[in-house]
Design an enzyme around this catalytic site. Sequence first.
Site, PDB file in Angstrom:
ATOM      1  CE1 TYR A  47      -3.220   3.153   0.816  1.00 40.79           C
ATOM      2  CE2 TYR A  47      -2.520   2.911   3.083  1.00 40.79           C
ATOM      3  CZ  TYR A  47      -3.236   3.469   1.996  1.00 40.79           C
ATOM      4  OH  TYR A  47      -3.993   4.796   2.174  1.00 40.79           O
ATOM      5  CG  ASN A  91      -0.586  -6.900   3.398  1.00 41.11           C
ATOM      6  OD1 ASN A  91      -1.583  -7.518   3.070  1.00 41.11           O
ATOM      7  ND2 ASN A  91      -0.583  -5.964   4.084  1.00 41.11           N
ATOM      8  CG  PHE A 113       7.703   0.720   2.497  1.00 34.40           C
ATOM      9  CD1 PHE A 113       7.278   1.758   3.176  1.00 34.40           C
ATOM     10  CD2 PHE A 113       8.445   1.098   1.061  1.00 34.40           C
ATOM     11  CE1 PHE A 113       7.132   3.158   2.614  1.00 34.40           C
ATOM     12  CE2 PHE A 113       8.389   2.538   0.776  1.00 34.40           C
ATOM     13  CZ  PHE A 113       7.737   3.348   1.668  1.00 34.40           C
ATOM     14  CB  SER A 135       4.997   2.089  13.543  1.00 30.18           C
ATOM     15  OG  SER A 135       3.765   2.080  14.431  1.00 30.18           O
ATOM     16  CE1 TYR A 179       4.045  -2.823  12.209  1.00 34.55           C
ATOM     17  CE2 TYR A 179       3.158  -1.542  13.705  1.00 34.55           C
ATOM     18  CZ  TYR A 179       3.673  -1.709  12.486  1.00 34.55           C
ATOM     19  OH  TYR A 179       3.805  -0.531  11.693  1.00 34.55           O
ATOM     20  CE  LYS A 186       7.282  -1.113  11.232  1.00 36.87           C
ATOM     21  NZ  LYS A 186       7.797  -1.406   9.883  1.00 36.87           N
ATOM     22  CG  PHE A 220       1.451   9.484  13.997  1.00 35.11           C
ATOM     23  CD1 PHE A 220       1.111   9.398  15.161  1.00 35.11           C
ATOM     24  CD2 PHE A 220       2.657   9.828  13.697  1.00 35.11           C
ATOM     25  CE1 PHE A 220       1.759   9.913  16.189  1.00 35.11           C
ATOM     26  CE2 PHE A 220       3.464   9.927  14.639  1.00 35.11           C
ATOM     27  CZ  PHE A 220       2.998   9.953  15.867  1.00 35.11           C
ATOM     28  CG  ASN A 246      -5.046  -6.603  10.230  1.00 37.52           C
ATOM     29  OD1 ASN A 246      -5.716  -7.196  11.224  1.00 37.52           O
ATOM     30  ND2 ASN A 246      -4.513  -6.992   9.268  1.00 37.52           N
ATOM     31  CG  LEU A 290     -11.311   3.409  10.826  1.00 36.41           C
ATOM     32  CD1 LEU A 290     -12.285   2.714  10.982  1.00 36.41           C
ATOM     33  CD2 LEU A 290     -11.112   4.845  11.446  1.00 36.41           C
ATOM     34  NE  ARG A 342      -7.285  -2.940  16.679  1.00 35.77           N
ATOM     35  CZ  ARG A 342      -7.096  -2.397  15.547  1.00 35.77           C
ATOM     36  NH1 ARG A 342      -7.225  -3.294  14.294  1.00 35.77           N
ATOM     37  NH2 ARG A 342      -6.723  -0.947  15.442  1.00 35.77           N
ATOM     38  N   GLY A 377      -3.290  -4.334  22.912  1.00 35.52           N
ATOM     39  CA  GLY A 377      -2.120  -3.733  22.499  1.00 35.52           C
ATOM     40  C   GLY A 377      -2.655  -2.324  22.031  1.00 35.52           C
TER      41      GLY A 377
END
Length: 337
Positions: free
Chosen positions: A11, A35, A80, A124, A148, A152, A177, A197, A199, A291, A293
Amino acid sequence: MAILVTGGAGYIGSHTVVELINENYDVVIVDDYSNAKPEVLNRIKELTGKEVPFHEVNITDKEALRPVFEQHDLEAVIHFAGFKAVGESVAQPLKYYSNNIHGTIVLMELMNEYDVKKMVFSSSATVYGMNNEAPFTEDMPLSTTNPYGTTKMYIEQIIQDQFVADNRWSAALLRYFNPIGAHVSGRIGEDPNDIPNNLMPFITQVAVGKRDKLSVFGNDYDTHDGTGVRDYIHVVDLAKGHIRALEKVLETEGVEAYNLGTGTGYSVLDVVKAFESANDVEIPYDIVDRRPGDIGTSYASSAKAKAELNWEAKLGLEDMCRDSWNWQKNNPNGYEA
């Protein structure tokens, strides 16, 4: 000389490749399609007029990755490639440590071997943990709430340690972000495998009829409406931030962290309402449990990026909602026909 983009079919990677080509960089993509979809390469060519050299490789496989360095005259790496789902990382931590950290070490070993010591790393905002108060600044202490984020944070440390060992290294650690939106053409966008995963792809899949309703994870956070607040940034703004960081890295030595965000926090329900308003589409939703975390509020101070990279976000929440919907309604099944 070329820029290697690992995860360049994903993405954020695909949007960054388009912006790199628009600014006359030569690009090489590495991706294993874990992915991402092969069709994105056709869309990149359609948008740029350029056929980008591509290698289908998992970066944990050193000998499969080596020919990329042997066949191309590389100047720098924008990195990435990595797994990125917070919830999955909590359920499968070893998968994340193995892929994200080991893969980066393999990549950096080859960068050393072939004297390519310039890197822009996709970090991140999760590295700020739960103990800092927004807006987050780059000098805050780091901690994490999920594997995750921990990958990072560890990779940031690995890159910093490599610079201590070899001062010819230069790297930008981009703590971004919540990327949403899509290319204004509607030809590339976010196409998650399985259940989203993040929004915005969940919202757009509800809007296009692929899902019945949105799941909102928690409404008991200490925010204005109880739902989680995040700093949403348009993916094209984010892509341009990588190019400004690349320019800095190519001219300097050292390691610096930069936040890439808008500096404004929006709740989940703020985004739902903005999407409905911008696109005249209703988004039904259910409140479900938090969720593991997740934190309540996360947004950036991007003052350092503005001062040192001459970068700031230009596109607003309405642009993000409009471009996300333009992508999804024109590609209801993503990159699949």
